[in-house]
Enzyme design. Sequence first.
Site, short mmCIF file in Angstrom:
data_model
loop_
_atom_site.label_atom_id
_atom_site.label_comp_id
_atom_site.label_asym_id
_atom_site.label_seq_id
_atom_site.Cartn_x
_atom_site.Cartn_y
_atom_site.Cartn_z
N CYS A 354 0.84 -1.21 0.00
CA CYS A 354 0.00 0.00 0.00
C CYS A 354 0.87 1.26 0.00
CB CYS A 354 -0.91 0.00 1.23
SG CYS A 354 -2.11 1.34 1.23
N ARG A 465 -13.05 0.29 -3.55
CA ARG A 465 -12.43 0.44 -2.24
C ARG A 465 -11.80 1.82 -2.07
NH1 ARG A 465 -8.05 -0.66 1.27
NH2 ARG A 465 -8.76 -1.94 3.01
#
Length: 551
Positions: A354, A465
């Site tokens: 991430c 998301r």
Amino acid sequence: MPLTNGDIPATTQTQLAAGQDLIDPTTAVQFLENEYKHQDGLDVRTLLDSKTHGGLTYNDFLVLPGYIGFPASDVALDTPVTKRISLKTPLLSSPMDTVTEHSMAIHMALLGGLGVIHHNCSAEDQAEMVRKVKRFENGFILDPVVLSPTTTVGEAKQLKEKWGFGGFPVTENGTLRSKLIGMITTRDIQFHPDPSDPVTSVMSTDLVTAPSGTTLTEANAVLSKSKKGKLPIVDSNHNIVSLLSRSDLMKNLHYPLASKLPHSKQLICAAAIGTRPEDKQRLQILADAGLDIIVLDSSQGNSIFQIEMITFIKEKYPGLDVIGGNVVTVAQAANLIAAGVDGLRIGMGSGSACITQEVMAVGRPQAASVFNVSSFAARFGVPCIADGGIQNVGQIVKGLALGASTVMMGGLLAGTSESPGNYFVSHEGKLVKAYRGMGSIDAMEDKKAGSGAKGTIKSDAGKARYFSEGDRLLVAQGVSGSVLDRGSVTKFVPYLLAGLQHSLQDMGMKSLKALREGVKNGDVRFELRTVSAQAEGNVHGLHSFDKKLYS
């Protein structure tokens, strides 16, 4: 008497006390309690005071040791994952398309944890994975696949390929609660030459049955004494009402920690969805498949979309437990708790794949996030999941010590044989598996995940998301890469659990509940780590070494 090498005259012992009188060694514990008003290290609130120390992550501190008065095997790891559901172990696999599909979900549940099935696929494919989890291990199978006398051997083989098992009851009209006339097993059809023959030509009719009303314990006893693979449960008219499987009996022996529902004995299954209107249709399909826990998958959970979805789920599906998130502040958590969540995921930008913190400049260091949110949520009885930043056993321990009830792992499990995808050899000659963040361009452009027209990428999980469905230009919040092979979770997860037990033993804590209480009342102490301390705590000073984690 002359001194010999190594002797110390009594008078020289006073050098250690710098001119003070020596104290009776047998009173050392009482002296500590009476004279040392300050304990070693820091309590958790002092440690995680952002005004003093800034935002900390797992590598920035250590837990100080306690007193060992029990073996590591005595450490209890049971913990809640939602308000209503508890697990025997605190480990979860992340809803990422390179981490959790049905195989990972099944094995994580068998090992006492939980796998959350990703939603970067069609609703039908995701529901099929849920059904595979729910059918894998049962007590009484209340909805067995039933064949009719006209079903062919070829059709029975297709059903075996679809469901992963080959034992089917055959009834007069091919439905449950009709008269049982035989059983088909894999051995009956495996080498049968003509697939067009009806199953009645090869089925077994010498059956062992048990009457309706037989308890699960009694049924297991009958099954264990017989040489049959299945035990049909029939009523007074010999109509089949349920089924018991020998393979499930063996699974009970091999996986005593398995996460199962107490009434049905089925494995607990969790799956993720987004927070858009079309996800309500997906949810209905998943609920029909037998889902137990729904995880709302969003990088930033404090949104009107998620709050409305929570309200909708609690009203329409009161039997479903809802985990909201992700959150990193108490303000975010408060809104979701007020909406009715049964659990929270904590973490934003801390995952190995991430880059949200780097690209968006939004997020929070994981240790600070876990402590602040979990301590707040605990006041309302809401369990929390530490999601992201987990690279080893020690970081699992730290997440739990800071208040999380469970920890969620992505990259740590992506290299196991139960994760989706195939192994390949890297340029360095090492065996690896592909792994990608759900915010990566690869995940957001995955066409197979679209829920719009065929061949589109209207609403895949990656874009949903990160609220990117309407963007003409996609901004990546994750990367694609690969991770080293870790073998099977059936060996890797027990290693993680054994390490966790030994860590709690070093702290002097006999359970996760005791750990949380010890941290809260200040008995469990912490110490900050400087950069030099972190270097000292890792392998150093060696010319070469082999870091083998378990055997």
